[in-house]
Design a protein around this motif. Structure first.
Motif, PDB file in Angstrom:
ATOM      1  N   SER A 181       0.813  -1.221   0.000  1.00 26.99           N
ATOM      2  CA  SER A 181       0.000   0.000   0.000  1.00 26.99           C
ATOM      3  C   SER A 181       0.845   1.268   0.000  1.00 26.99           C
ATOM      4  O   SER A 181       0.307   2.375  -0.045  1.00 26.99           O
ATOM      5  N   SER A 182       2.158   1.119   0.061  1.00 25.05           N
ATOM      6  CA  SER A 182       3.036   2.280   0.140  1.00 25.05           C
ATOM      7  C   SER A 182       3.196   2.953  -1.221  1.00 25.05           C
ATOM      8  O   SER A 182       3.191   2.298  -2.265  1.00 25.05           O
ATOM      9  N   SER A 183       3.337   4.274  -1.196  1.00 23.79           N
ATOM     10  CA  SER A 183       3.567   5.030  -2.435  1.00 23.79           C
ATOM     11  C   SER A 183       5.052   5.183  -2.732  1.00 23.79           C
ATOM     12  O   SER A 183       5.422   5.787  -3.735  1.00 23.79           O
ATOM     13  N   ILE A 184       5.900   4.631  -1.865  1.00 23.70           N
ATOM     14  CA  ILE A 184       7.358   4.786  -2.011  1.00 23.70           C
ATOM     15  C   ILE A 184       7.876   3.933  -3.164  1.00 23.70           C
ATOM     16  O   ILE A 184       7.603   2.736  -3.234  1.00 23.70           O
ATOM     17  N   VAL A 185       8.649   4.564  -4.031  1.00 19.40           N
ATOM     18  CA  VAL A 185       9.265   3.868  -5.165  1.00 19.40           C
ATOM     19  C   VAL A 185      10.706   3.486  -4.837  1.00 19.40           C
ATOM     20  O   VAL A 185      11.173   2.398  -5.183  1.00 19.40           O
ATOM     21  N   ALA A 186      11.425   4.384  -4.152  1.00 19.95           N
ATOM     22  CA  ALA A 186      12.826   4.121  -3.809  1.00 19.95           C
ATOM     23  C   ALA A 186      13.226   4.974  -2.619  1.00 19.95           C
ATOM     24  O   ALA A 186      12.663   6.041  -2.373  1.00 19.95           O
ATOM     25  N   ASP A 187      14.223   4.462  -1.872  1.00 15.60           N
ATOM     26  CA  ASP A 187      14.752   5.151  -0.696  1.00 15.60           C
ATOM     27  C   ASP A 187      16.230   4.822  -0.620  1.00 15.60           C
ATOM     28  O   ASP A 187      16.596   3.664  -0.371  1.00 15.60           O
ATOM     29  N   PHE A 188      17.107   5.786  -0.852  1.00 17.42           N
ATOM     30  CA  PHE A 188      18.536   5.497  -0.911  1.00 17.42           C
ATOM     31  C   PHE A 188      19.353   6.739  -0.552  1.00 17.42           C
ATOM     32  O   PHE A 188      18.817   7.849  -0.460  1.00 17.42           O
ATOM     33  N   THR A 189      20.644   6.526  -0.344  1.00 18.30           N
ATOM     34  CA  THR A 189      21.572   7.640  -0.149  1.00 18.30           C
ATOM     35  C   THR A 189      22.479   7.726  -1.372  1.00 18.30           C
ATOM     36  O   THR A 189      22.689   6.721  -2.083  1.00 18.30           O
ATOM     37  N   ARG A 219      26.865  12.950   1.318  1.00 14.96           N
ATOM     38  CA  ARG A 219      25.876  11.998   0.831  1.00 14.96           C
ATOM     39  C   ARG A 219      24.510  12.424   1.363  1.00 14.96           C
ATOM     40  O   ARG A 219      24.377  12.825   2.528  1.00 14.96           O
ATOM     41  N   HIS A 220      23.504  12.353   0.524  1.00 18.31           N
ATOM     42  CA  HIS A 220      22.167  12.778   0.903  1.00 18.31           C
ATOM     43  C   HIS A 220      21.161  11.645   0.700  1.00 18.31           C
ATOM     44  O   HIS A 220      21.347  10.787  -0.164  1.00 18.31           O
ATOM     45  N   ARG A 221      20.129  11.676   1.489  1.00 16.39           N
ATOM     46  CA  ARG A 221      19.056  10.689   1.350  1.00 16.39           C
ATOM     47  C   ARG A 221      18.055  11.170   0.306  1.00 16.39           C
ATOM     48  O   ARG A 221      17.627  12.322   0.336  1.00 16.39           O
ATOM     49  N   VAL A 222      17.687  10.296  -0.618  1.00 15.27           N
ATOM     50  CA  VAL A 222      16.691  10.606  -1.644  1.00 15.27           C
ATOM     51  C   VAL A 222      15.524   9.643  -1.495  1.00 15.27           C
ATOM     52  O   VAL A 222      15.708   8.428  -1.386  1.00 15.27           O
ATOM     53  N   VAL A 223      14.327  10.205  -1.462  1.00 15.85           N
ATOM     54  CA  VAL A 223      13.106   9.406  -1.402  1.00 15.85           C
ATOM     55  C   VAL A 223      12.290   9.705  -2.651  1.00 15.85           C
ATOM     56  O   VAL A 223      12.038  10.873  -2.977  1.00 15.85           O
ATOM     57  N   ILE A 224      11.909   8.666  -3.370  1.00 15.67           N
ATOM     58  CA  ILE A 224      11.074   8.805  -4.563  1.00 15.67           C
ATOM     59  C   ILE A 224       9.720   8.183  -4.258  1.00 15.67           C
ATOM     60  O   ILE A 224       9.644   7.034  -3.800  1.00 15.67           O
ATOM     61  N   PHE A 225       8.653   8.936  -4.491  1.00 19.11           N
ATOM     62  CA  PHE A 225       7.312   8.413  -4.230  1.00 19.11           C
ATOM     63  C   PHE A 225       6.354   8.887  -5.309  1.00 19.11           C
ATOM     64  O   PHE A 225       6.658   9.791  -6.100  1.00 19.11           O
ATOM     65  N   GLN A 226       5.188   8.257  -5.362  1.00 21.71           N
ATOM     66  CA  GLN A 226       4.163   8.632  -6.328  1.00 21.71           C
ATOM     67  C   GLN A 226       3.095   9.490  -5.662  1.00 21.71           C
ATOM     68  O   GLN A 226       2.660   9.191  -4.540  1.00 21.71           O
ATOM     69  N   ASP A 227       2.693  10.554  -6.350  1.00 20.19           N
ATOM     70  CA  ASP A 227       1.614  11.381  -5.807  1.00 20.19           C
ATOM     71  C   ASP A 227       0.258  10.757  -6.144  1.00 20.19           C
ATOM     72  O   ASP A 227       0.201   9.657  -6.709  1.00 20.19           O
ATOM     73  N   ALA A 228      -0.816  11.454  -5.831  1.00 22.09           N
ATOM     74  CA  ALA A 228      -2.165  10.911  -6.023  1.00 22.09           C
ATOM     75  C   ALA A 228      -2.479  10.644  -7.491  1.00 22.09           C
ATOM     76  O   ALA A 228      -3.349   9.819  -7.807  1.00 22.09           O
ATOM     77  N   ASN A 229      -1.765  11.335  -8.396  1.00 22.88           N
ATOM     78  CA  ASN A 229      -2.005  11.151  -9.829  1.00 22.88           C
ATOM     79  C   ASN A 229      -1.029  10.164 -10.467  1.00 22.88           C
ATOM     80  O   ASN A 229      -1.015  10.012 -11.690  1.00 22.88           O
ATOM     81  N   GLY A 230      -0.211   9.510  -9.634  1.00 22.35           N
ATOM     82  CA  GLY A 230       0.720   8.522 -10.148  1.00 22.35           C
ATOM     83  C   GLY A 230       2.022   9.090 -10.667  1.00 22.35           C
ATOM     84  O   GLY A 230       2.842   8.366 -11.232  1.00 22.35           O
ATOM     85  N   HIS A 231       2.259  10.406 -10.480  1.00 20.82           N
ATOM     86  CA  HIS A 231       3.500  11.019 -10.924  1.00 20.82           C
ATOM     87  C   HIS A 231       4.586  10.817  -9.877  1.00 20.82           C
ATOM     88  O   HIS A 231       4.327  10.938  -8.679  1.00 20.82           O
ATOM     89  N   GLU A 232       5.800  10.524 -10.328  1.00 21.56           N
ATOM     90  CA  GLU A 232       6.901  10.323  -9.393  1.00 21.56           C
ATOM     91  C   GLU A 232       7.483  11.659  -8.939  1.00 21.56           C
ATOM     92  O   GLU A 232       7.690  12.561  -9.749  1.00 21.56           O
TER      93      GLU A 232
END
Length: 363
Positions: A224-232, A245-258
């Motif tokens: 059920s998560s909208s998370i696509v990726a979670d990395f540094t 080094r930075h943390r990057v979180v990629i997720f999908q919004d309500a319209n399916g856009h990353e």
């Protein structure tokens, strides 16, 4: 609602005459008027915001019905130009500090969020010759730090419309909060500096930013998560690459856009990071609200002081309404939305004005 509850009376309750005098003295302005004082100017702009007056002339025509003294429109126009807008800006800061202290709410996140964004008010290019914008328009920009927990602006920086958001955003940081910003504020050197300064942030990345030495973070998978990726990783090209080094979180919004966001908040889950960024939309709602209901797009004056005095007064009006709404919430079991509350307040203020015209009550 009590018949004495008007925006000028609320302002008087929160900011005393002594407070106002201290501010004018600190700014170096000496108020010599006995009738149309700085307090009257503040009251005029508060009422103009709530009741959507169209101009200085319109406000002067109806002023007496709202409890203001009788004056010619040129009087208020001259006063608005004369009073340094730093007075209204400091009044805004004082009102925010007092009202926010009384409306503290529980946090949804480990730290309070501080959403930074800007809104532009434009008029014809000949109205504000000192603030050219694009094409046939001139305009000014209000850069706002907004608290979604308090549902109020907490700080504002004013500039002309052409000023870029990024550099101004530097003046709105606060290490006690998590800074949430859109792509306009993204800059690799800035992210590295935030890490060194221990300024928590969640900022949307520009689409063309390169990722270097990616290392995925372990996380519990969820369908059920909208998370696509979670990395540094490191960000940028070889010529311009982050030192940290930075943390990057990629997720999908309500319209399916990353959506890609970068953060230095490591203790929160990726889902919580996504939620933090999505809170950024609350400031967009705030901007739409003040433009629709507080007369912000209708600028009365043409010089810098008159324009910013009016705009800061509109923000003060919003804070006062929010403060009164929160206070009413605590005292009643009413489940009114803020918009419904403001509409009732406006209707009440209008009916009170009609009673004043009839001579049956006084505000």
């Amino acid at each position: 609602m009590h018949k004495h509850t008007t925006l000028p009376n609320l302002m008087q309750e929160i900011v005393s005459d002594e407070d106002l005098q201290s501010i004018t003295e600190a700014v170096g302005y000496h108020d010599t008027s006995r009738t149309f004082t700085v307090r009257t100017l503040v009251d005029f702009f508060l009422l103009a915001a709530l009741h959507e007056w169209k101009s200085f002339r319109h406000g002067a025509d109806v002023a007496k019905m709202y409890g203001l003294p009788t004056f010619h429109y040129s009087t208020v126009s001259k006063k608005a130009k004369e009073v340094p807008y730093e007075v209204m800006k400091r009044l805004f800061a004082l009102v925010v500090s007092k009202c926010n202290h009384q409306t503290r709410r529980s946090l949804r996140f480990p730290k309070a969020l501080r959403i930074v964004d800007s809104t532009t008010v434009t008029v014809g290019k000949n109205r504000l010759t000192w603030a050219p914008y694009h094409g046939e328009r001139s305009g000014v920009k209000m850069h706002v730090a907004y608290s979604p927990e308090q549902q109020m602006p907490s700080d504002i920086v004013e500039t002309v419309g052409l000023r870029h958001d990024g550099p101004v955003g530097e003046r709105l940081t606060d290490v006690q909060t998590v800074l949430v910003e859109d792509r306009a504020y993204f800059k690799i050197e800035r992210l590295d500096r935030f890490v060194e300064q221990k300024q928590p942030f969640v900022i949307r990345m520009k689409d063309n930013v390169e990722i270097h030495q990616k290392k995925s973070l372990k996380r519990l998978s969820s369908s059920s998560s909208s998370i696509v990726a979670d990395f540094t990783c490191q960000l940028g090209t070889k010529q311009c690459r982050s030192k940290k080094r930075h943390r990057v979180v990629i997720f999908q919004d309500a319209n399916g856009h990353e959506i890609r966001v970068v953060t230095n908040v490591l203790e929160a889950s990726a889902e919580k990071i996504a939620e933090m960024y999505q809170e950024r939309w609350t400031v967009e709602v705030f901007f739409r609200w003040i433009k629709q209901y507080l007369n912000v797009p209708t600028l009365f004056g043409t010089n810098e002081h008159a324009v910013y005095n009016q705009l800061f007064a509109a923000f003060i009006a919003y804070v006062l309404l929010r403060w009164l709404y929160h206070r009413t919430e605590k005292r009643t079991t009413s489940s009114l939305t803020f918009l419904s509350f403001v509409r009732r307040f406006f209707l009440w203020a209008t009916s009170s004005r009609m009673e004043i015209r009839d001579g049956s009550c006084l505000i």
